[in-house]
Design a protein around this motif. Structure first.
Motif, PDB file in Angstrom:
ATOM      1  N   TYR A 158       0.841  -1.207   0.000  1.00 35.70           N
ATOM      2  CA  TYR A 158       0.000   0.000   0.000  1.00 35.70           C
ATOM      3  C   TYR A 158       0.879   1.260   0.000  1.00 35.70           C
ATOM      4  O   TYR A 158       0.567   2.246  -0.652  1.00 35.70           O
TER       5      TYR A 158
ATOM      6  N   ALA B 223       1.028   4.097  -2.906  1.00 41.55           N
ATOM      7  CA  ALA B 223       0.865   5.533  -2.633  1.00 41.55           C
ATOM      8  C   ALA B 223       2.060   6.309  -3.205  1.00 41.55           C
ATOM      9  O   ALA B 223       1.898   7.373  -3.826  1.00 41.55           O
TER      10      ALA B 223
ATOM     11  N   LYS C 253       4.449   7.963   7.454  1.00 44.61           N
ATOM     12  CA  LYS C 253       3.933   7.815   8.820  1.00 44.61           C
ATOM     13  C   LYS C 253       3.532   6.380   9.104  1.00 44.61           C
ATOM     14  O   LYS C 253       3.365   5.986  10.257  1.00 44.61           O
TER      15      LYS C 253
ATOM     16  N   SER D 249      -4.529  -3.148  15.994  1.00 44.91           N
ATOM     17  CA  SER D 249      -4.000  -3.180  14.626  1.00 44.91           C
ATOM     18  C   SER D 249      -2.487  -3.053  14.591  1.00 44.91           C
ATOM     19  O   SER D 249      -1.900  -3.111  13.516  1.00 44.91           O
TER      20      SER D 249
END
Ligand code: NAD
Length: 448
Positions: free
Chosen positions: A98, A102, A119, A265
């Motif tokens: 991911y 991006a 981040k 998570s």
């Protein structure tokens, strides 16, 4: 400053909102069109105390925007944060696809020099990967635009995220030149009115700092869970032991609570990713392996106690158990890797009937657990306890701290209380008529 945040989940949405609150102008992007549409009409996708008002205030103030249009978002910010998921792959390693996707979009759409700040929690080396991806997209376009890559791992805690973001303990910046470091200082200056919280280091160390921090915290939890089990077997009370060791300033009180294992998570996936990284660089990780193994075992502990308790009472099959709390911790609706899910699955497999209640996380829990004939969704803790043979406290929501147990006990069919978070005093619970079973507390506890 004008900022772009890629990924509008827990981290992206909260970070973007807090930057806007501090006066920056922020565009948050997400590929989830539904999420963006909802945000644009003021519907907030996550529960986080204080977030909704802050989002609305900054949208009205025209400092906070939401879009799913990459071209528009990338053109907006001179600094572009990446805050997308980094889940576990099947082998436990970190899936950075991911982040890479991006980065590719930044390379495709950038029209001015930009500083890309990661981040997301990523393994050491990801910033270099991001750099190569952006550069290769620029090469494809035959563009000579310049860009920088920095690392700024996030340390917010769900449930206290706004406070953590506005008043962080520290801000870790990984940068490979003074200009980028200064830009990050300027960006964070509104957060440092009291004192300088920025720690600047090289990019690899910044990436590693996040994993080391989570590994240390998870280690304390697994350590206390193991100590709790020993306490119970030798006749000691882990609640007292916790106070006794926490008072040592070298140890401190934080993260010393035994329970039903860590979830959420971050910790489980980050520990697994660090173990994989260690293996990749031919490094033994016995301690981290044990932290993970103890945690997996701990998620089963309360279920074992229930089976044991009911074995002398006709077995757990067909018994009704009220579950108080489903989210992995209080003040969040996040159900990702919640220990409750493991216990619920085990109890359903054993034929138990479960009456579930959580103050906030029920909709998310319902999506994950789906409908099952042995699951009943309840409107409050009393409703869940009605007719139950036992209550199990799984999440220490504040509203469970002080409960009037007299009507609850009267409405129950049985008398067992399984406290997965050691919230109550054993003698008081016994006096109220419960068979009280907690973590790391012997059944026959001597009163002092
Ligand atoms: P999340 O799943 O809540 O949100 C991620 C968002 O990114 C989703 O809305 C998703 O639709 C979006 N997304 C996915 N791919 C995208 C793409 N290519 N372009 C744009 N948007 C995309 O995740 P999160 O909890 O915010 O975590 C993000 C990162 O921050 C992870 O690496 C996590 O480990 C780390 N982190 C999380 C926390 C936490 O408490 N949740 C704390 C510290 C660090």
């Amino acid at each position: 400053m004008q900022l772009t945040i890629i990924g509008t989940g827990y981290v992206g949405l909260i970070t973007g909102t807090c930057f806007a609150e501090m006066g920056h102008t922020v565009t948050c992007l997400d590929i989830d069109q539904n999420k963006i549409d909802n945000l644009n009409i003021g519907s907030i996708p996550i529960y986080e105390p204080g977030l909704e008002e802050m989002i609305k205030r900054n949208m009205i103030g025209k400092r906070l925007f939401f879009t799913s249009n990459y071209a528009e978002a990338i053109a907006f910010g001179q600094v572009c944060f990446i805050a997308v998921p980094t889940p576990s792959r099947d082998d436990g390693s970190c899936d950075t696809s991911y982040v890479c996707s991006a980065a590719r979009q930044v390379g495709i759409h950038m029209k001015e020099p930009v500083t890309i700040v990661n981040k997301s929690t990523v393994p050491v080396g990801t910033a270099s990967q991001v750099r190569s991806i952006v550069q290769s997209e620029l090469d494809n376009r035959k563009s000579s635009l310049s860009f920088e890559v920095a690392s700024n791992p996030e340390f917010l805690k769900e449930g206290a995220a706004i406070q953590d973001c506005l008043k962080p303990d520290r801000i870790i910046i990984g940068a490979n030149n003074a200009k980028t470091a200064q830009l990050m200082r300027d960006l964070y200056s509104p957060f440092m009115v009291n004192y300088d919280k920025i720690i600047i280091m090289d990019i690899c160390s910044a990436e590693m700092t996040k994993y080391a921090a989570n590994a240390m915290l998870a280690t304390r939890i697994s350590f206390m869970n193991e100590i709790a089990e020993i306490c119970k077997r030798v006749g000691a009370n882990v609640n007292e032991v916790r106070k006794g060791i926490g008072s040592d300033s070298r140890i401190g009180y934080s993260f010393l609570y035994p329970g039903i294992g860590y979830g959420g998570s971050c910790f489980p996936k980050d520990i697994r990713a660090l173990i994989c990284k260690a293996k990749e660089v031919d490094c033994q990780s016995q301690l981290l392996d044990a932290v993970d193994a103890v945690n997996i075992r701990q998620k089963k502990v309360l279920g074992h106690k229930m089976v044991q308790y009911f074995s002398a009472r006709g077995g757990i099959n067909d018994k009704t158990i009220a579950i108080w709390g489903l989210s992995f911790k209080p003040d969040t609706d996040d159900m990702r890797e919640a220990p409750s899910l493991v216990l619920i699955e085990d109890l359903l497999n054993l034929g138990a009937k479960l009456k579930l209640f959580d103050p906030i996380a029920m909709p998310n829990a319902r999506q994950l657990l789906k409908d099952h004939p042995n699951l009943t969704w309840c409107k409050d803790e009393l409703d869940a306890a009605k007719g139950a043979d036992a209550i199990a406290l799984l999440t220490e929501w504040k509203q469970f701290r002080f409960v009037d147990f007299h009507p609850i006990r009267a409405f129950m069919n049985g008398a067992a209380f399984f406290d997965g978070r050691n919230q109550y005093k054993p003698h008081e619970m016994k006096a109220k008529g419960f068979d009280y079973i907690a973590i790391g507390i012997p059944d026959q506890l001597k009163e002092v």
